[in-house]
Scaffold this motif. Structure first.
Motif, PDB file in Angstrom:
ATOM      1  N   ALA A  71      -2.280  10.204   1.208  1.00 40.64           N
ATOM      2  CA  ALA A  71      -2.618   8.819   1.503  1.00 40.64           C
ATOM      3  C   ALA A  71      -1.455   8.092   2.180  1.00 40.64           C
ATOM      4  CB  ALA A  71      -3.018   8.096   0.222  1.00 40.64           C
ATOM      5  N   ALA A  72      -0.235   8.369   1.752  1.00 43.35           N
ATOM      6  CA  ALA A  72       0.928   7.721   2.350  1.00 43.35           C
ATOM      7  C   ALA A  72       1.124   8.153   3.797  1.00 43.35           C
ATOM      8  CB  ALA A  72       2.171   8.027   1.525  1.00 43.35           C
ATOM      9  N   VAL A  73       0.962   9.443   4.061  1.00 41.65           N
ATOM     10  CA  VAL A  73       1.087   9.935   5.446  1.00 41.65           C
ATOM     11  C   VAL A  73       0.028   9.288   6.329  1.00 41.65           C
ATOM     12  CG1 VAL A  73       0.857  11.964   6.928  1.00 41.65           C
ATOM     13  CG2 VAL A  73       2.173  12.123   4.808  1.00 41.65           C
ATOM     14  N   ALA A  74      -1.202   9.219   5.836  1.00 44.79           N
ATOM     15  CA  ALA A  74      -2.278   8.594   6.608  1.00 44.79           C
ATOM     16  C   ALA A  74      -2.005   7.111   6.820  1.00 44.79           C
ATOM     17  CB  ALA A  74      -3.609   8.793   5.895  1.00 44.79           C
ATOM     18  N   SER A  75      -1.414   6.449   5.840  1.00 42.96           N
ATOM     19  CA  SER A  75      -1.099   5.026   5.970  1.00 42.96           C
ATOM     20  C   SER A  75      -0.065   4.789   7.060  1.00 42.96           C
ATOM     21  CB  SER A  75      -0.582   4.479   4.636  1.00 42.96           C
ATOM     22  OG  SER A  75      -1.594   4.502   3.650  1.00 42.96           O
ATOM     23  N   LEU A  76       0.909   5.663   7.164  1.00 43.54           N
ATOM     24  CA  LEU A  76       1.920   5.530   8.212  1.00 43.54           C
ATOM     25  C   LEU A  76       1.308   5.658   9.602  1.00 43.54           C
ATOM     26  CD1 LEU A  76       4.867   7.560   6.639  1.00 43.54           C
ATOM     27  CD2 LEU A  76       4.802   5.088   7.035  1.00 43.54           C
ATOM     28  N   LYS A  77       0.229   6.411   9.716  1.00 40.32           N
ATOM     29  CA  LYS A  77      -0.438   6.585  11.008  1.00 40.32           C
ATOM     30  C   LYS A  77      -1.273   5.372  11.399  1.00 40.32           C
ATOM     31  CE  LYS A  77      -0.796  11.625  10.521  1.00 40.32           C
ATOM     32  NZ  LYS A  77      -1.735  12.788  10.356  1.00 40.32           N
ATOM     33  N   ALA A  78      -1.524   4.479  10.440  1.00 39.43           N
ATOM     34  CA  ALA A  78      -2.386   3.315  10.688  1.00 39.43           C
ATOM     35  C   ALA A  78      -1.561   2.047  10.806  1.00 39.43           C
ATOM     36  CB  ALA A  78      -3.421   3.191   9.576  1.00 39.43           C
ATOM     37  N   GLU A  79      -0.413   2.127  11.460  1.00 43.22           N
ATOM     38  CA  GLU A  79       0.519   1.001  11.483  1.00 43.22           C
ATOM     39  C   GLU A  79      -0.063  -0.232  12.163  1.00 43.22           C
ATOM     40  OE1 GLU A  79       5.207   0.066  12.506  1.00 43.22           O
ATOM     41  OE2 GLU A  79       4.297   1.947  13.128  1.00 43.22           O
ATOM     42  N   GLN A  80      -0.852  -0.043  13.217  1.00 40.66           N
ATOM     43  CA  GLN A  80      -1.417  -1.198  13.913  1.00 40.66           C
ATOM     44  C   GLN A  80      -2.342  -1.986  12.991  1.00 40.66           C
ATOM     45  OE1 GLN A  80      -3.307  -0.284  17.648  1.00 40.66           O
ATOM     46  NE2 GLN A  80      -3.902  -2.397  18.046  1.00 40.66           N
ATOM     47  N   ALA A  81      -3.206  -1.273  12.278  1.00 43.82           N
ATOM     48  CA  ALA A  81      -4.097  -1.946  11.332  1.00 43.82           C
ATOM     49  C   ALA A  81      -3.302  -2.568  10.193  1.00 43.82           C
ATOM     50  CB  ALA A  81      -5.127  -0.953  10.780  1.00 43.82           C
ATOM     51  N   LEU A  82      -2.250  -1.889   9.758  1.00 42.57           N
ATOM     52  CA  LEU A  82      -1.403  -2.418   8.696  1.00 42.57           C
ATOM     53  C   LEU A  82      -0.829  -3.777   9.077  1.00 42.57           C
ATOM     54  CD1 LEU A  82       0.463  -2.126   6.102  1.00 42.57           C
ATOM     55  CD2 LEU A  82       2.144  -1.177   7.692  1.00 42.57           C
ATOM     56  N   MET A  83      -0.227  -3.862  10.253  1.00 41.37           N
ATOM     57  CA  MET A  83       0.422  -5.106  10.643  1.00 41.37           C
ATOM     58  C   MET A  83      -0.586  -6.231  10.842  1.00 41.37           C
ATOM     59  SD  MET A  83       3.390  -4.304  10.175  1.00 41.37           S
ATOM     60  CE  MET A  83       3.918  -5.999  10.453  1.00 41.37           C
ATOM     61  N   GLY A  84      -1.808  -5.891  11.259  1.00 39.43           N
ATOM     62  CA  GLY A  84      -2.847  -6.910  11.364  1.00 39.43           C
ATOM     63  C   GLY A  84      -3.156  -7.510  10.004  1.00 39.43           C
ATOM     64  N   ARG A  85      -3.231  -6.667   8.990  1.00 36.05           N
ATOM     65  CA  ARG A  85      -3.513  -7.152   7.645  1.00 36.05           C
ATOM     66  C   ARG A  85      -2.328  -7.937   7.083  1.00 36.05           C
ATOM     67  NH1 ARG A  85      -6.615  -2.079   4.663  1.00 36.05           N
ATOM     68  NH2 ARG A  85      -8.455  -2.073   6.032  1.00 36.05           N
ATOM     69  N   VAL A  86      -1.129  -7.453   7.314  1.00 34.47           N
ATOM     70  CA  VAL A  86       0.057  -8.156   6.830  1.00 34.47           C
ATOM     71  C   VAL A  86       0.159  -9.530   7.479  1.00 34.47           C
ATOM     72  CG1 VAL A  86       2.580  -8.161   6.826  1.00 34.47           C
ATOM     73  CG2 VAL A  86       1.340  -6.078   6.217  1.00 34.47           C
ATOM     74  N   ASP A  87      -0.076  -9.583   8.782  1.00 34.72           N
ATOM     75  CA  ASP A  87      -0.039 -10.880   9.475  1.00 34.72           C
ATOM     76  C   ASP A  87      -1.075 -11.837   8.902  1.00 34.72           C
ATOM     77  OD1 ASP A  87       2.033 -10.060  11.089  1.00 34.72           O
ATOM     78  OD2 ASP A  87       0.756  -9.545  12.802  1.00 34.72           O
ATOM     79  N   ALA A  88      -2.250 -11.316   8.562  1.00 34.46           N
ATOM     80  CA  ALA A  88      -3.293 -12.164   7.977  1.00 34.46           C
ATOM     81  C   ALA A  88      -2.853 -12.699   6.612  1.00 34.46           C
ATOM     82  CB  ALA A  88      -4.600 -11.386   7.846  1.00 34.46           C
ATOM     83  N   LEU A  89      -2.211 -11.858   5.805  1.00 28.82           N
ATOM     84  CA  LEU A  89      -1.727 -12.302   4.504  1.00 28.82           C
ATOM     85  C   LEU A  89      -0.603 -13.329   4.651  1.00 28.82           C
ATOM     86  CD1 LEU A  89      -1.758  -8.948   2.505  1.00 28.82           C
ATOM     87  CD2 LEU A  89      -3.147 -10.969   2.037  1.00 28.82           C
ATOM     88  N   VAL A  90       0.246 -13.140   5.659  1.00 34.27           N
ATOM     89  CA  VAL A  90       1.314 -14.109   5.898  1.00 34.27           C
ATOM     90  C   VAL A  90       0.726 -15.462   6.294  1.00 34.27           C
ATOM     91  CG1 VAL A  90       3.245 -14.683   7.434  1.00 34.27           C
ATOM     92  CG2 VAL A  90       3.086 -12.399   6.427  1.00 34.27           C
ATOM     93  N   ARG A  91      -0.330 -15.435   7.129  1.00 38.58           N
ATOM     94  CA  ARG A  91      -0.982 -16.700   7.496  1.00 38.58           C
ATOM     95  C   ARG A  91      -1.586 -17.371   6.271  1.00 38.58           C
ATOM     96  NH1 ARG A  91      -2.569 -13.550  12.030  1.00 38.58           N
ATOM     97  NH2 ARG A  91      -4.591 -13.101  11.070  1.00 38.58           N
ATOM     98  N   GLU A  92      -2.193 -16.579   5.393  1.00 35.42           N
ATOM     99  CA  GLU A  92      -2.749 -17.135   4.161  1.00 35.42           C
ATOM    100  C   GLU A  92      -1.642 -17.701   3.268  1.00 35.42           C
ATOM    101  OE1 GLU A  92      -6.214 -17.343   2.554  1.00 35.42           O
ATOM    102  OE2 GLU A  92      -6.045 -17.843   4.672  1.00 35.42           O
ATOM    103  N   ARG A  93      -0.535 -16.996   3.208  1.00 34.67           N
ATOM    104  CA  ARG A  93       0.608 -17.492   2.429  1.00 34.67           C
ATOM    105  C   ARG A  93       1.064 -18.857   2.935  1.00 34.67           C
ATOM    106  NH1 ARG A  93       5.746 -13.968   3.310  1.00 34.67           N
ATOM    107  NH2 ARG A  93       5.942 -15.287   5.156  1.00 34.67           N
ATOM    108  N   SER A  94       1.157 -18.983   4.249  1.00 32.95           N
ATOM    109  CA  SER A  94       1.567 -20.255   4.845  1.00 32.95           C
ATOM    110  C   SER A  94       0.551 -21.348   4.548  1.00 32.95           C
ATOM    111  CB  SER A  94       1.744 -20.103   6.360  1.00 32.95           C
ATOM    112  OG  SER A  94       2.776 -19.186   6.656  1.00 32.95           O
ATOM    113  N   ARG A  95      -0.742 -20.987   4.582  1.00 30.83           N
ATOM    114  CA  ARG A  95      -1.796 -21.963   4.324  1.00 30.83           C
ATOM    115  C   ARG A  95      -1.756 -22.433   2.868  1.00 30.83           C
ATOM    116  NH1 ARG A  95      -7.250 -22.245   2.828  1.00 30.83           N
ATOM    117  NH2 ARG A  95      -7.291 -20.036   2.253  1.00 30.83           N
TER     118      ARG A  95
END
Length: 369
Positions: free
Chosen positions: A261-285
């Motif tokens: 699962a960790a290896v597969a997660s590293l391959k999905a970096e673009q999707a990861l950063m999209g989700r992280v950015d969304a959480l950061v926006r929610e944090r700011s809100r």
């Protein structure tokens, strides 16, 4: 003389680890667990498939060499595989590190309030916890941390962003601290929430490790990557420090499913950063909404916010009860404050509504009044 087997005296000093509570179901409310800093998103693309494929090997022990995951991390980070050590979450590596480098008579310096596993790991190793208070703003007091280092200090821990207050130190300030620390003292930079940081001069533990051979950067797949249930963390350091970390680790600790699962997660970096950015926006809100209601919250650089109630255990309990009444579980630290994770948008909406509704009860003046 004891009549039964007795544990080491330091074991009795180990404080219990308190997990985030599951929300109590309330009629008419969808409940939200905002007490454990969990990622509200499901696994990243390709992760479930990789994990399911690994399930076919449940009759076999995991690859104890963690070959695929070490290789993927080394490629992603630009380091050699012998600079890495894996563990069951970053907390597992914390225990390995303290066990390998500190023991009876040794001291481990860390900020407090900070991650509650620190004093547990230190006591388990038989070492002494030297807790240095945060500033009034909930930040690490780097000057006090430096002054707390003595000839007995073996490890210094810096948690950035700090759990549970959410504040972070800068690269410049942390480098200055490390320069003051004797080279035989191991400096652990706990970066469990590194992906969520959005600030000038943010800490880069990997860069510090390249500059200072006594630095260990500790990271995890539990938070941003959403693999909390599988327990995978990693340390980045020198080969000389990584070797004893691997030596004291429980054999076969990181499962085949977790590695895949960790290896597969590293391959999905673009999707990861999209989700992280969304959480950061929610944090700011959430921060903006709660501050608009008059609450003075410190800056948040993790995936959570901190409601401070210094010296007021009653206020802490009342806020927790008010949250529970509307189907939200939060993480209290009696007489210090309450940590509230950033979760689903609807749950975050309810946190803002709660902050507005109980502002008067807690003596908070709305900025809109």
């Amino acid at each position: 003389m004891a009549t039964t087997p007795m544990p080491r005296a330091s074991v009795a000093e180990i404080p219990p680890y308190v997990p985030g509570r599951t929300p109590v179901s309330r009629p008419g409310f969808t409940s939200y667990k905002l007490s454990s800093n969990e990622n509200p998103y499901p696994p990243l693309p390709g992760v479930l498939q990789a994990a399911q494929g690994a399930l076919e090997q449940l009759n076999r022990y995991p690859d104890m060499g963690n070959t695929a995951l070490y290789g993927a991390l080394a490629s992603r980070l630009g380091v050699a595989t012998d600079q890495l050590a894996l563990g069951t979450g970053s907390v597992g590596l914390l225990f390995h590190l303290v066990q390998a480098f500190a023991g009876p008579g040794d001291e481990v310096v860390h900020a407090w309030r900070s991650f509650e596993a620190y004093p547990i790991a230190i006591a388990a190793a038989g070492a002494k916890s030297v807790a240095v208070g945060l500033t009034a703003a909930g930040e690490h007091d780097l000057e006090a941390l430096a002054e707390a280092v003595t000839e007995r200090t073996r490890v210094l821990i810096v948690c950035t962003p700090n759990n549970p207050t959410g504040t972070a130190v800068t690269q410049t300030a942390l480098r200055t601290l490390i320069e003051r620390v004797p080279p035989h003292v191991l400096v652990l930079v706990d970066e469990a929430y590194v992906e969520f940081v959005r600030m000038q001069d943010a800490v880069d533990g990997l860069a510090l490790q390249r500059e200072f051979p006594n630095v260990v950067s500790l990271r995890t797949f539990s938070k941003a990557y959403g693999l909390a249930n599988l327990r995978v963390g990693y340390a980045i350091t020198t080969p000389e420090i990584a070797l004893p970390l691997r030596a004291v680790a429980t054999p076969f600790g990181v499962s085949t499913v977790a590695q895949a699962a960790a290896v597969a997660s590293l391959k999905a970096e673009q999707a990861l950063m999209g989700r992280v950015d969304a959480l950061v926006r929610e944090r700011s809100r959430v921060l903006a909404g709660v501050r608009e209601a008059g609450w003075q919250l410190p800056d948040a650089q993790g995936n959570f916010c901190w409601f401070p109630f210094p010296g007021d255990a009653d206020a802490t309990a009342r806020f927790v009860a008010a949250a529970a009444a509307v189907g939200i579980s939060v993480r209290p630290f009696a007489g210090e404050g309450v940590r509230v994770s950033v979760g689903e948008q609807a749950g975050n909406d309810r946190v803002i509504e709660l902050a507005r509704r109980v502002a008067d009860e807690f003596g908070v003046r709305s900025l809109r009044s």
